[in-house]
Design a protein around this motif. Structure first.
Motif, PDB file in Angstrom:
ATOM      1  N   GLN A 108      -3.780   3.654  -0.413  1.00 18.44           N
ATOM      2  CA  GLN A 108      -4.569   2.515  -1.649  1.00 18.44           C
ATOM      3  C   GLN A 108      -3.915   1.238  -1.386  1.00 18.44           C
ATOM      4  O   GLN A 108      -3.086   1.577  -1.419  1.00 18.44           O
ATOM      5  N   SER A 123      -9.345   1.304  -1.686  1.00 18.55           N
ATOM      6  CA  SER A 123      -9.036   2.307  -1.361  1.00 18.55           C
ATOM      7  C   SER A 123      -9.651   3.010   0.314  1.00 18.55           C
ATOM      8  O   SER A 123     -10.565   2.167   0.723  1.00 18.55           O
ATOM      9  N   ASN A 130       0.399  -1.679   0.221  1.00 14.24           N
ATOM     10  CA  ASN A 130      -0.098  -0.190  -0.127  1.00 14.24           C
ATOM     11  C   ASN A 130       0.908   1.235  -0.060  1.00 14.24           C
ATOM     12  O   ASN A 130       2.189   1.307   0.532  1.00 14.24           O
ATOM     13  N   SER A 139      -7.248  -3.913  -5.671  1.00 19.93           N
ATOM     14  CA  SER A 139      -7.082  -2.526  -5.593  1.00 19.93           C
ATOM     15  C   SER A 139      -8.105  -2.437  -4.754  1.00 19.93           C
ATOM     16  O   SER A 139      -9.282  -2.611  -5.081  1.00 19.93           O
TER      17      SER A 139
END
Lengths: 278, 209
Positions: free
Chosen positions: A254, A268, A233, A266
């Motif tokens: 992220q 967030s 990250n 991915s």
């Protein structure tokens, strides 16, 4: 506490241990053993406390015309007595911003920090009962914290432990849990945080981390499989110095989970947390 | 080869020692100041802002009846008004009543319920409690609320809690606390996803460090 209490504690401890060791192993005795363990814990705690009570206390000289002694550690408690200028008083303990003192005449009570700040030590030096200031926290090495936030569309809870390597760098270990609607995810990270302006009240920071991702689907779902993956990250955030040894942290991260050679996901994350340094 | 290397290293080391400039001779002062050295040290005081305690009580889990619960809590008193507290709790929940109807919910008759919370407390009414005519104990009625995680039937869920309690201090280092709390979390254990209310009443003993 009474000086003999230490012996009483030892007696208690030995009797509890005997009870623990000698009994058989039926189920009834197992619950008794668990109870004995809990009792043992409690007694240990109490014993460690009574041992502490034997030490001598710090003494200071009153400089103000008088110190006001209250019955409890709070602004609303009544003032029952005072300590006069020039009197030597003993400091028994401190809780938040209140000091429990004993006067030369043997009376005890709680005094607020603002009054204690103007006392002198026995050697005639000004005492230092001031608050922890912003520059103090750069000298502290260890940091603990918690955060709550949003991980994609699920809530995330994080616990963190940090070690300050340098004024500008913090090494951090974090454990996060994402209890989602269909599955629960655990994230474990080691990250490094860089703070370009560590001594300002609002201090921005950047972080990079590497860790593990574990996703466990809910038991009520059919034919779902557990997923383990490597995780990396990058984050950006800001720290705000609150008071004493506390810092608030707002951050955006992220995450990239490397599930296999051909697939990566991915996510967030937004979070708001509080940290304390020691 | 190694020997020569060692020799070279030794020579370099010796050289560096020899070539260090000797400190310049300081001139003797004309007036010898007589300063009495003050004995400065930082005062050592017992700061006991941390409260560690063991708690026990009853937790009523929605749809599953009431069970005993045991907790370990660590609190930190920030100011005279506010404190933060971490709670770790364990309880066992049974689906006996469902099982007797022939519809078991859990794979085993008993399942564990564990939760942890981080809460913020506010001492709403600080005061004193009088016991008999000689004994006054400081006390506080406090409000508490927080968030955490609950693991119930091997599923993790976010849980929120709020409650009210009373803390009495018979000694400066000892606290007795009685508390009522409601813990809320979403669960689909009975098929439908809904928010469950779980009331809890606990009694605990805590020491200050």
């Amino acid at each position: 506490m009474h000086p003999g209490s230490e012996h009483v504690c030892q007696l208690w401890l030995s009797s509890v241990t005997i009870d623990w060791g000698v009994r058989g192993n039926s189920r009834l005795h197992l619950t008794r053993r668990r109870f004995a363990t809990q009792l043992l814990l409690l007694v240990l705690v109490v014993c460690s406390l009574s041992a502490r009570a034997e030490e001598s206390f710090e003494r200071v000289n009153v400089v103000d015309p008088y110190l006001e002694l209250r019955t409890g550690p709070g602004r609303g408690y009544p003032i029952t007595t005072i300590a006069e200028r020039g009197e030597l008083v003993e400091i028994l303990r401190r809780r938040t911003d209140w000091f429990k003192i004993r006067t030369a005449r043997g009376q005890e009570g709680w005094v607020v920090r603002e009054q204690m700040e103007r006392t002198l030590t026995e050697a005639g030096v000004k005492t230092s009962f001031r608050d922890v200031l912003v520059e103090d926290y750069l000298r502290r090495k260890l940091e603990f914290g918690f955060a709550y936030g949003q991980f994609d569309f699920d809530p995330i809870l994080t616990a963190r432990v940090g070690y300050r390597l340098h004024e500008n760098f913090l090494l951090e270990l974090t454990l996060s849990q994402v209890p989602g609607d269909f599955s629960s995810t655990t994230l474990t990270y080691v990250s490094i945080m860089s703070q370009p302006y560590p001594d300002s009240d609002w201090s921005p920071y950047f972080s990079l981390g590497y860790g593990k991702f574990n996703n466990k689907p809910k038991a009520t779902l059919v034919s779902a499989i557990e997923t383990d993956a490597d995780l990396a990250n990058a984050g950006i955030g800001v720290r705000y110095y609150l008071t004493r040894q506390f810092v608030a942290r707002l951050e955006f991260k992220q995450h990239v989970a490397l599930i296999n050679f051909s697939r990566s996901d991915s996510f967030s994350e937004w979070s708001l947390g509080i940290s304390a340094f020691f | 080869m190694k020997k020569t290397l060692n020799l070279i290293l030794l020579a370099l080391l010796l050289g560096s020692v020899v070539t260090t400039p000797a400190p310049a001779q300081t001139p003797t002062p004309v007036i010898q100041p007589e300063v009495e050295r003050r004995n400065i040290r930082i005062p050592k005081i017992n700061v006991d802002d941390i409260e560690i305690g063991l708690y026990g009580g009853i937790l009523s889990v929605q749809d599953f009846g009431a069970n005993s619960v045991s907790q370990v809590r660590v609190a930190y008193h920030l100011t005279e008004d506010f404190f933060i507290e971490g709670t770790f709790a364990h309880s066992t929940v049974s689906d006996d009543s469902f099982r007797s109807l022939g519809i078991p919910i859990f794979t085993q008759p008993d399942t564990s319920l564990d939760y942890y919370h981080l809460s913020v407390g506010y001492n709403l009414f600080p005061g004193e409690i009088f016991f008999g005519k000689d004994w006054a104990m400081t006390s506080a009625v406090y409000l508490i609320a927080g968030a955490g995680n609950v693991k119930f039937n091997n599923e993790n869920n976010t849980a929120f809690n709020f409650g009210i309690g009373i803390r009495v201090l018979p000694k400066d280092w000892l606290a007795i606390r009685v508390e009522m709390r409601d813990m809320l979390f979403e669960s689909d254990v009975l098929g439908k996803n809904e928010i469950k209310h779980n009331f809890e009443m606990t009694l605990g003993l805590a020491v200050y460090f």
